[in-house]
Design an enzyme around this catalytic site. Structure first.
Site, PDB file in Angstrom:
ATOM      1  N   HIS A 142       0.770  -1.183  -0.016  1.00 22.92           N
ATOM      2  CA  HIS A 142      -0.147  -0.113   0.010  1.00 22.92           C
ATOM      3  C   HIS A 142       0.853   1.410  -0.050  1.00 22.92           C
ATOM      4  O   HIS A 142       0.412   2.478   0.383  1.00 22.92           O
ATOM      5  CB  HIS A 142      -1.096  -0.056   1.176  1.00 22.92           C
ATOM      6  CG  HIS A 142      -1.963  -0.896   1.001  1.00 22.92           C
ATOM      7  ND1 HIS A 142      -3.277  -0.799   0.200  1.00 22.92           N
ATOM      8  CD2 HIS A 142      -2.135  -2.458   1.392  1.00 22.92           C
ATOM      9  CE1 HIS A 142      -3.906  -1.816   0.317  1.00 22.92           C
ATOM     10  NE2 HIS A 142      -3.313  -3.054   0.863  1.00 22.92           N
ATOM     11  N   THR A 143       2.229   1.187  -0.576  1.00 24.79           N
ATOM     12  CA  THR A 143       2.886   2.311  -0.682  1.00 24.79           C
ATOM     13  C   THR A 143       2.993   3.069  -2.039  1.00 24.79           C
ATOM     14  O   THR A 143       3.016   3.943  -2.436  1.00 24.79           O
ATOM     15  CB  THR A 143       4.484   1.972  -0.283  1.00 24.79           C
ATOM     16  OG1 THR A 143       4.894   0.757  -1.064  1.00 24.79           O
ATOM     17  CG2 THR A 143       4.500   1.663   1.133  1.00 24.79           C
ATOM     18  N   GLY A 161      -4.005 -12.861  -4.028  1.00 22.08           N
ATOM     19  CA  GLY A 161      -3.045 -11.805  -3.734  1.00 22.08           C
ATOM     20  C   GLY A 161      -1.525 -11.504  -4.356  1.00 22.08           C
ATOM     21  O   GLY A 161      -0.726 -11.295  -4.186  1.00 22.08           O
ATOM     22  N   SER A 176      -2.937 -12.000 -10.045  1.00 22.64           N
ATOM     23  CA  SER A 176      -3.241 -12.919 -11.430  1.00 22.64           C
ATOM     24  C   SER A 176      -4.023 -11.719 -12.310  1.00 22.64           C
ATOM     25  O   SER A 176      -3.938 -11.796 -13.474  1.00 22.64           O
ATOM     26  CB  SER A 176      -4.467 -13.604 -11.281  1.00 22.64           C
ATOM     27  OG  SER A 176      -5.444 -13.223 -10.569  1.00 22.64           O
ATOM     28  N   ASP A 179       2.086  -3.793  -9.677  1.00 28.20           N
ATOM     29  CA  ASP A 179       2.111  -5.328 -10.363  1.00 28.20           C
ATOM     30  C   ASP A 179       2.326  -5.464 -11.625  1.00 28.20           C
ATOM     31  O   ASP A 179       2.975  -6.327 -12.215  1.00 28.20           O
ATOM     32  CB  ASP A 179       0.509  -5.701  -9.932  1.00 28.20           C
ATOM     33  CG  ASP A 179       0.023  -5.775  -8.284  1.00 28.20           C
ATOM     34  OD1 ASP A 179       1.043  -5.958  -7.597  1.00 28.20           O
ATOM     35  OD2 ASP A 179      -1.028  -5.730  -8.026  1.00 28.20           O
ATOM     36  N   TYR A 185     -10.115  -1.426  -0.846  1.00 23.48           N
ATOM     37  CA  TYR A 185      -8.770  -0.887  -1.355  1.00 23.48           C
ATOM     38  C   TYR A 185      -8.878   0.394  -1.672  1.00 23.48           C
ATOM     39  O   TYR A 185      -8.376   1.510  -1.311  1.00 23.48           O
ATOM     40  CB  TYR A 185      -8.476  -1.563  -2.417  1.00 23.48           C
ATOM     41  CG  TYR A 185      -7.176  -1.179  -3.059  1.00 23.48           C
ATOM     42  CD1 TYR A 185      -6.029  -2.043  -3.102  1.00 23.48           C
ATOM     43  CD2 TYR A 185      -7.029  -0.265  -4.180  1.00 23.48           C
ATOM     44  CE1 TYR A 185      -4.690  -1.493  -3.621  1.00 23.48           C
ATOM     45  CE2 TYR A 185      -5.996   0.188  -4.622  1.00 23.48           C
ATOM     46  CZ  TYR A 185      -4.837  -0.577  -4.444  1.00 23.48           C
ATOM     47  OH  TYR A 185      -3.486  -0.319  -4.966  1.00 23.48           O
TER      48      TYR A 185
HETATM   49  C1  GLA Z   1      -2.628  -4.385  -5.049  1.00 20.14           C
HETATM   50  C2  GLA Z   1      -2.511  -3.355  -6.107  1.00 20.14           C
HETATM   51  C3  GLA Z   1      -1.052  -2.822  -6.123  1.00 20.14           C
HETATM   52  C4  GLA Z   1      -0.787  -2.599  -4.618  1.00 20.14           C
HETATM   53  C5  GLA Z   1      -1.016  -3.555  -3.673  1.00 20.14           C
HETATM   54  C6  GLA Z   1      -0.856  -3.313  -2.362  1.00 20.14           C
HETATM   55  O1  GLA Z   1      -1.842  -5.521  -5.553  1.00 20.14           O
HETATM   56  O2  GLA Z   1      -2.648  -3.837  -7.326  1.00 20.14           O
HETATM   57  O3  GLA Z   1      -1.063  -1.713  -6.868  1.00 20.14           O
HETATM   58  O4  GLA Z   1      -1.366  -1.125  -4.179  1.00 20.14           O
HETATM   59  O5  GLA Z   1      -2.390  -3.882  -3.906  1.00 20.14           O
HETATM   60  O6  GLA Z   1       0.510  -2.895  -2.043  1.00 20.14           O
END
Ligand code: GLA
Length: 392
Positions: free
Chosen positions: A45-46, A134, A137, A182, A234
């Site tokens: 969450h950064t 998590g 995918s 991601d 989120y």
């Molecule tokens: C998901 C989001 C990423 C990131 C993470 C938390 O995977 O797609 O952009 O914010 O959560 O770190």
């Protein structure tokens, strides 16, 4: 499995997917592309706070077989999902495609916004990484399709541009306000390395992750309590971070110090103070962990992983009873450290485990889940792998 084994098994999957493509479309695919899932070592969450992340691509992926069409349509099949889609490209847009096809459709839509006019395509996809666990995918699917469509059209988009297009698809067409971590790691992962990424400048550094030589393994415990990120948790956290940055008078929480956050406790209120404290502390932990990787101090990563989890659980409040149980079980069975990885609200835990204790960690997690009345977790050992590529 050694690297050659991984490549061979990807080749086998690609061949089977090409056969499935022929069976569904009656055509031969022009190629098969792959993009990996990821685990994030630290930096949760950064990314949407302009901060630092340290993910690695894993040896689980989404494959896309594709062939171009000239009639302005995108047809999508999945070997995992029963739903299929046959869409007019001109009609794709925010909120206009339901289900999993929103990801490939969104990519075609956002590539068009980058100036790549997609003429049409048939796509058949196959995943060996679980959805909602998590492990990213969604980004793997987006990036496999982005690379496939770019190659089919001979487009000269570099990997960060493809990652940006994939992220835009998710933000605007799927409606999930994710950061860029991601998609960047799915496009730019490097076998045997974790990637330190500054999500503001997109500057990156590949850091060797020679865990096997150090007698360590990366174990993923998929709690199988899966999340649906578009459900709001989120977006809520993201909005709270933006509000905290405004209250602190900084462009993003990346720019705040812990002293500033503590001094503004009154203005931030609760939970604003705790949300901001997580992000500021987590950014510092990423840089500390990166410094340990630079000197190969793999045996000293544990406390940072544990501190990250505690902060996500107590301050950011995105853990779950299953994630906490998996972290506790892994630690009790001898993991050097463990933390939830990804957005949270369910999903997976990442544990750094001495090679000889992998089975003990898995056993302990299964026993703890059974005792708590949770569904049995899935335990996998993952290794740092390459980013998206064309397989054939
Ligand atoms: C998901 C989001 C990423 C990131 C993470 C938390 O995977 O797609 O952009 O914010 O959560 O770190």
């Amino acid at each position: 499995m050694d690297t050659a084994g991984v490549v061979e098994s990807m080749g086998g999957r690609a061949g089977r997917l090409a056969d499935a493509f022929r069976a569904r479309t009656g055509r031969t695919p022009a190629g098969v592309w792959a993009a990996p899932g990821r685990v994030n070592l630290i930096g949760e969450h950064t990314d949407y706070n302009d901060g630092f992340v340290l993910p690695l691509a894993i040896d689980r992926s989404v494959l896309a077989a594709a062939a171009g069409r000239a009639d302005g349509r995108l047809a999508c099949w999945s070997l995992q999902e029963p739903a299929t889609a046959d869409l007019a490209l001109a009609e794709i847009g925010p909120g206009r495609v339901d289900g999993w096809a929103a990801y490939p459709a969104g990519v075609a839509w956002s590539l068009a916004r980058e100036g790549l006019a997609v003429a049409g395509a048939d796509l058949v996809v196959d995943a060996d990484l679980p959805a909602g666990a998590g492990l990213s995918s969604s980004a793997a699917l987006e990036c496999a399709v982005a690379l496939a469509l770019a190659d089919l059209h001979g487009a000269e988009l570099d990997r960060p541009a493809l990652a940006a297009a994939a992220r835009r698809a998710e933000n605007e067409v799927v409606g999930m306000p994710c950061g860029v971590m991601d998609q960047m790691i799915a496009m730019l992962g490097l076998a045997g390395h974790a990637m330190l990424l500054d999500t503001r400048s997109l500057e990156r550094e590949q850091l060797p992750l020679a865990l096997e030589a150090a007698g360590l393994r990366l174990v993923v415990i998929d709690t199988r309590a899966h999340h649906r990120l578009v459900d709001g948790g989120y977006a809520d956290r993201r909005a709270a971070c933006e509000a905290a940055a405004r209250a602190l008078g900084v462009p993003a929480l990346r720019d705040a110090t812990l002293e500033q956050v503590e001094a503004a406790a009154g203005a931030l209120g609760d939970p604003g103070l705790r949300r901001a404290r997580h992000v500021v502390g987590e950014n510092a932990r990423v840089l500390e962990l990166a410094a340990l990787l630079r000197v190969g101090a793999f045996d000293r990563l544990g406390p940072l992983l544990a501190a990250s989890h505690a902060s996500l659980r107590d301050d950011f409040e995105v853990s779950s009873p299953e994630l906490d149980a998996a972290v506790e079980a892994a630690t009790a069975a001898g993991a050097l450290g463990a933390r939830m990885t990804g957005a949270g609200f369910g999903g997976s835990v990442l544990a750094l485990v001495p090679a000889g204790l992998v089975e003990a960690v898995a056993e302990r997690a299964r026993a703890a889940f059974a005792a708590a009345g949770f569904a049995a977790p899935e335990v996998l050992v993952v290794r740092a792998s390459d980013g998206a590529c064309r397989l054939r």
